[in-house]
Design an enzyme around this catalytic site. Structure first.
Site, mmCIF file in Angstrom:
data_model
loop_
_atom_site.group_PDB
_atom_site.id
_atom_site.type_symbol
_atom_site.label_atom_id
_atom_site.label_comp_id
_atom_site.label_asym_id
_atom_site.label_seq_id
_atom_site.Cartn_x
_atom_site.Cartn_y
_atom_site.Cartn_z
ATOM 1 C CB SER A 29 -6.611 2.349 -18.270
ATOM 2 O OG SER A 29 -7.633 2.934 -17.478
ATOM 3 C CE LYS B 68 -3.363 11.358 -10.638
ATOM 4 N NZ LYS B 68 -2.277 10.368 -10.602
ATOM 5 C CE1 TYR C 145 -6.951 10.870 -10.646
ATOM 6 C CE2 TYR C 145 -7.632 12.571 -12.201
ATOM 7 C CZ TYR C 145 -6.896 11.433 -11.910
ATOM 8 O OH TYR C 145 -6.106 10.877 -12.881
ATOM 9 C CG ASP D 81 -1.788 1.149 1.402
ATOM 10 O OD1 ASP D 81 -1.547 2.187 0.759
ATOM 11 O OD2 ASP D 81 -2.755 1.048 2.179
HETATM 12 N N1 LIG Z 1 -6.776 6.264 -17.568
HETATM 13 C C1 LIG Z 1 -6.881 7.582 -17.664
HETATM 14 O O1 LIG Z 1 -7.716 8.116 -18.399
HETATM 15 C C2 LIG Z 1 -5.947 8.463 -16.901
HETATM 16 C C3 LIG Z 1 -5.882 9.830 -17.241
HETATM 17 C C4 LIG Z 1 -5.017 10.653 -16.538
HETATM 18 C C5 LIG Z 1 -4.218 10.132 -15.544
HETATM 19 N N2 LIG Z 1 -4.303 8.796 -15.235
HETATM 20 C C6 LIG Z 1 -3.445 8.294 -14.172
HETATM 21 O O2 LIG Z 1 -2.755 7.140 -14.629
HETATM 22 C C7 LIG Z 1 -2.595 6.216 -13.547
HETATM 23 C C8 LIG Z 1 -3.173 4.859 -13.884
HETATM 24 O O3 LIG Z 1 -4.464 5.012 -14.405
HETATM 25 P P1 LIG Z 1 -5.456 3.756 -14.611
HETATM 26 O O4 LIG Z 1 -6.515 4.217 -15.527
HETATM 27 O O5 LIG Z 1 -4.684 2.530 -14.928
HETATM 28 O O6 LIG Z 1 -6.061 3.693 -13.113
HETATM 29 P P2 LIG Z 1 -6.601 2.486 -12.231
HETATM 30 O O7 LIG Z 1 -7.452 3.103 -11.176
HETATM 31 O O8 LIG Z 1 -7.195 1.430 -13.106
HETATM 32 O O9 LIG Z 1 -5.267 1.866 -11.586
HETATM 33 C C9 LIG Z 1 -4.692 2.350 -10.416
HETATM 34 C C10 LIG Z 1 -3.908 1.228 -9.760
HETATM 35 O O10 LIG Z 1 -3.395 1.723 -8.516
HETATM 36 C C11 LIG Z 1 -3.594 0.736 -7.520
HETATM 37 N N3 LIG Z 1 -3.699 1.359 -6.203
HETATM 38 C C12 LIG Z 1 -4.705 2.127 -5.717
HETATM 39 N N4 LIG Z 1 -4.451 2.479 -4.447
HETATM 40 C C13 LIG Z 1 -3.246 1.945 -4.124
HETATM 41 C C14 LIG Z 1 -2.456 1.960 -2.957
HETATM 42 N N5 LIG Z 1 -2.846 2.606 -1.842
HETATM 43 N N6 LIG Z 1 -1.276 1.301 -2.967
HETATM 44 C C15 LIG Z 1 -0.863 0.623 -4.069
HETATM 45 N N7 LIG Z 1 -1.588 0.570 -5.224
HETATM 46 C C16 LIG Z 1 -2.773 1.220 -5.235
HETATM 47 C C17 LIG Z 1 -4.889 0.039 -7.900
HETATM 48 O O11 LIG Z 1 -4.989 -1.253 -7.301
HETATM 49 C C18 LIG Z 1 -4.767 -0.008 -9.426
HETATM 50 O O12 LIG Z 1 -4.133 -1.191 -9.871
HETATM 51 C C19 LIG Z 1 -3.208 6.881 -12.323
HETATM 52 O O13 LIG Z 1 -2.235 7.626 -11.625
HETATM 53 C C20 LIG Z 1 -4.212 7.829 -12.949
HETATM 54 O O14 LIG Z 1 -4.563 8.897 -12.105
HETATM 55 C C21 LIG Z 1 -5.150 7.963 -15.888
#
Ligand SMILES: NC(=O)c1ccc[n+]([C@@H]2O[C@H](COP(=O)([O-])OP(=O)(O)OC[C@H]3O[C@@H](n4cnc5c(N)ncnc54)[C@H](O)[C@@H]3O)[C@@H](O)[C@H]2O)c1
Length: 260
Positions: free
Chosen positions: A198, A167, A163, A68
């Protein structure tokens, strides 16, 4: 044959730790760094064995770790296990976040508890991981930290105040850390994706629905969906020596929506 198997990757000999790598963008980043020759440690609250196994099947070296990112002891244990497995740490990708699972909502509907939770994972988690990784990078006078931000922090996207604030903090923290760590050869940058399909985004009605999708598309110079593979070239670049004179920057990868 992968770049790693042939020994031709731009990250050959590097060791990378990627948080939030059980699935989604984190798993894609881990695969991309491995394909360029890095040994990778996949860290998540959820089980990273599956993502790890896919990398091994492609000829990469990967370990699955559970931690975590808000727990200093668990983060330190993951960093220690990475060093034990691969002999050091050169690259940290702070990708773990409360992100795809969040619902769009007005500021008045965000509870104080939800606010604190998002800040704890997205901001303090990034801090805890940097803090644990920096001494190892400093030992080698070289390191690459890539913090995953979001285009929403630049555009001020409504409906996600906690959020977006988190960021924004990641972007500011990246700049301050880059100045603090430059003398030790550690580069700290942000990669800021736009809405990217994703696994978590595709599964979520708020993000995969037509309203969110079309709002995102019309804002872009390149009017198509963002896919995880659209981010991988930038990730590899920020982790490789090709970007060694770049630090404190935010690279927005969103098809030309936020222009900074
Ligand atoms: N997908 C998008 O559109 C998008 C856009 C902008 C930014 N992002 C950023 O990209 C990153 C990944 O995005 P995603 O779409 O794969 O998100 P997601 O929510 O599917 O994945 C996040 C991952 O972080 C893990 N996680 C959450 N809390 C945790 C903790 N306390 N300790 C360890 N792991 C933890 C979750 O288990 C998950 O596997 C994130 O930082 C997100 O903010 C995504």
């Amino acid at each position: 044959m992968t770049a790693e198997a042939s020994g031709r990757g731009v990250l050959d000999g590097r060791v990378a730790l990627i948080t939030g790598a059980a699935q989604g963008l984190g798993a894609s980043f881990a695969s991309a760094l491995s394909a360029q020759g890095a040994c990778v440690a996949l860290v998540d609250l959820s089980d990273t064995q599956g993502a790890c196994e896919r990398i091994r099947l492609s000829g990469g070296r990967a370990i699955a770790l559970r931690a975590d990112v808000t727990r200093r002891d668990e983060v330190q244990a993951a960093v220690n296990a990475t060093v034990q497995a691969f002999g050091g740490l050169d690259i940290l990708v702070n990708n773990a976040a409360l992100s795809a699972a969040l619902r769009l909502c007005r500021m008045s509907d965000i509870t104080s508890e939800q606010w604190d939770q998002v800040m704890a994972v997205n901001v303090r988690g990034t801090f805890e991981c940097m803090k644990a990784a920096v001494p190892l990078m400093a030992e080698r006078s070289y390191g690459k930290i890539v913090n995953i931000a979001s285009g929403t922090a630049i555009k001020g996207t409504p409906g996600l105040l906690h959020y977006v604030a988190s960021k924004g903090a990641v972007i500011s923290m990246t700049r301050a850390a880059a100045r603090e760590l430059g003398a030790q050869g550690i580069r700290v940058n942000c990669l800021a994706p736009g809405l990217t399909r994703s696994e978590g985004v595709v599964a979520h009605p708020d993000w995969s629905g037509e309203a969110a999708r079309s709002a995102s598309l019309v804002s872009r110079a390149l009017q198509r969906d963002g896919q995880p593979q659209d981010l991988l070239g930038s990730m590899v670049f920020l982790c490789s020596s090709a970007s060694d004179f770049i630090t404190g920057q935010t690279l927005v990868v969103d098809g030309g929506s936020a222009m900074v």
